[in-house]
Design an enzyme around this catalytic site. Sequence first.
Site, PDB file in Angstrom:
ATOM      1  N   ASP A   1      -2.089   9.988 -10.182  1.00  0.00           N
ATOM      2  CA  ASP A   1      -2.036   8.917 -11.190  1.00  0.00           C
ATOM      3  C   ASP A   1      -0.598   8.676 -11.650  1.00  0.00           C
ATOM      4  O   ASP A   1      -0.176   7.526 -11.825  1.00  0.00           O
ATOM      5  CB  ASP A   1      -2.909   9.290 -12.393  1.00  0.00           C
ATOM      6  CG  ASP A   1      -4.394   9.240 -12.077  1.00  0.00           C
ATOM      7  OD1 ASP A   1      -4.766   8.642 -11.044  1.00  0.00           O
ATOM      8  OD2 ASP A   1      -5.182   9.801 -12.863  1.00  0.00           O
TER       9      ASP A   1
ATOM     10  N   ASN B   1      -2.763  13.082  -3.505  1.00  0.00           N
ATOM     11  CA  ASN B   1      -3.893  13.495  -4.337  1.00  0.00           C
ATOM     12  C   ASN B   1      -4.423  14.864  -3.927  1.00  0.00           C
ATOM     13  O   ASN B   1      -4.684  15.731  -4.758  1.00  0.00           O
ATOM     14  CB  ASN B   1      -5.024  12.467  -4.248  1.00  0.00           C
ATOM     15  CG  ASN B   1      -4.919  11.403  -5.319  1.00  0.00           C
ATOM     16  OD1 ASN B   1      -4.331  11.622  -6.374  1.00  0.00           O
ATOM     17  ND2 ASN B   1      -5.500  10.253  -5.063  1.00  0.00           N
TER      18      ASN B   1
ATOM     19  N   GLU C   1      -4.656   2.505  -4.219  1.00  0.00           N
ATOM     20  CA  GLU C   1      -3.200   2.469  -4.178  1.00  0.00           C
ATOM     21  C   GLU C   1      -2.669   1.154  -3.618  1.00  0.00           C
ATOM     22  O   GLU C   1      -1.499   1.044  -3.261  1.00  0.00           O
ATOM     23  CB  GLU C   1      -2.669   3.636  -3.333  1.00  0.00           C
ATOM     24  CG  GLU C   1      -2.935   3.532  -1.841  1.00  0.00           C
ATOM     25  CD  GLU C   1      -4.300   4.040  -1.413  1.00  0.00           C
ATOM     26  OE1 GLU C   1      -4.417   4.437  -0.238  1.00  0.00           O
ATOM     27  OE2 GLU C   1      -5.239   4.040  -2.232  1.00  0.00           O
TER      28      GLU C   1
ATOM     29  N   ASP D   1       0.847  -1.194   0.000  1.00  0.00           N
ATOM     30  CA  ASP D   1       0.000   0.000   0.000  1.00  0.00           C
ATOM     31  C   ASP D   1       0.878   1.238   0.000  1.00  0.00           C
ATOM     32  O   ASP D   1       1.749   1.400   0.860  1.00  0.00           O
ATOM     33  CB  ASP D   1      -0.923   0.004   1.216  1.00  0.00           C
ATOM     34  CG  ASP D   1      -2.014   1.053   1.085  1.00  0.00           C
ATOM     35  OD1 ASP D   1      -3.054   0.747   0.471  1.00  0.00           O
ATOM     36  OD2 ASP D   1      -1.824   2.172   1.594  1.00  0.00           O
TER      37      ASP D   1
END
Length: 211
Positions: free
Chosen positions: A41, A32, A67, A24
């Site tokens: 991204d 973000n 993620e 993770d």
Amino acid sequence: LAELETAMRRAQRGGRPCSLAVLDLDHFKSINDRYGHAAGDDVLVCFVRRAGAMLRSTDLLGRLGGEECAVLMPDTGCMGALELAERLRAGVDAEVCMAADLEIPISVSIGVAEWRGKGESSEDFLARADAAMYVAKRGGRNRVVGADDCFGFRRASVPTAGRDRKAKPRAARGEFQRARWKNRVRRCGPGAASAGAPGSYVPVARTAGRR
């Protein structure tokens, strides 16, 4: 889960081990929120490419969602899986990702489990690796944690190069301030407290905001 179940059947027929790692990306929501979804991204793509480049030809990397990714490691016991996971963690931590004209440092938390055999379903196998990953998150992130089948793993800590975790302009490449610190590699499950893991480190259900 189809690939996982196939690997489990092969392991059972051949009497071979099979391990799974759940990875993770740390603080991805913050990336973000701070730099935008396009940058997020780009960081995801960078992360997956970097992880994939460090795997063996027999390993399988897949995205679980968001993620979170998984690495299936056929013919690999827990010891070997933990060593590979630590190489992945260190490799991800060693460089930055280029996104939105910035150098964004990233790190990853990894949970590792070895399949227990015929009596364990693919869902339970995945859940144990996932629980170990959340122990890594709760323990400070940027570390590897073995599930309760990994009691033979003896490395208490792994020295690694730390750095300023803030994004830098592209022109600032190479100017990160580095310091030495220890990345803890722990195990979770029965007996973990006696092995040095804090007593509060127990597998827990997925909780919003833990990433």
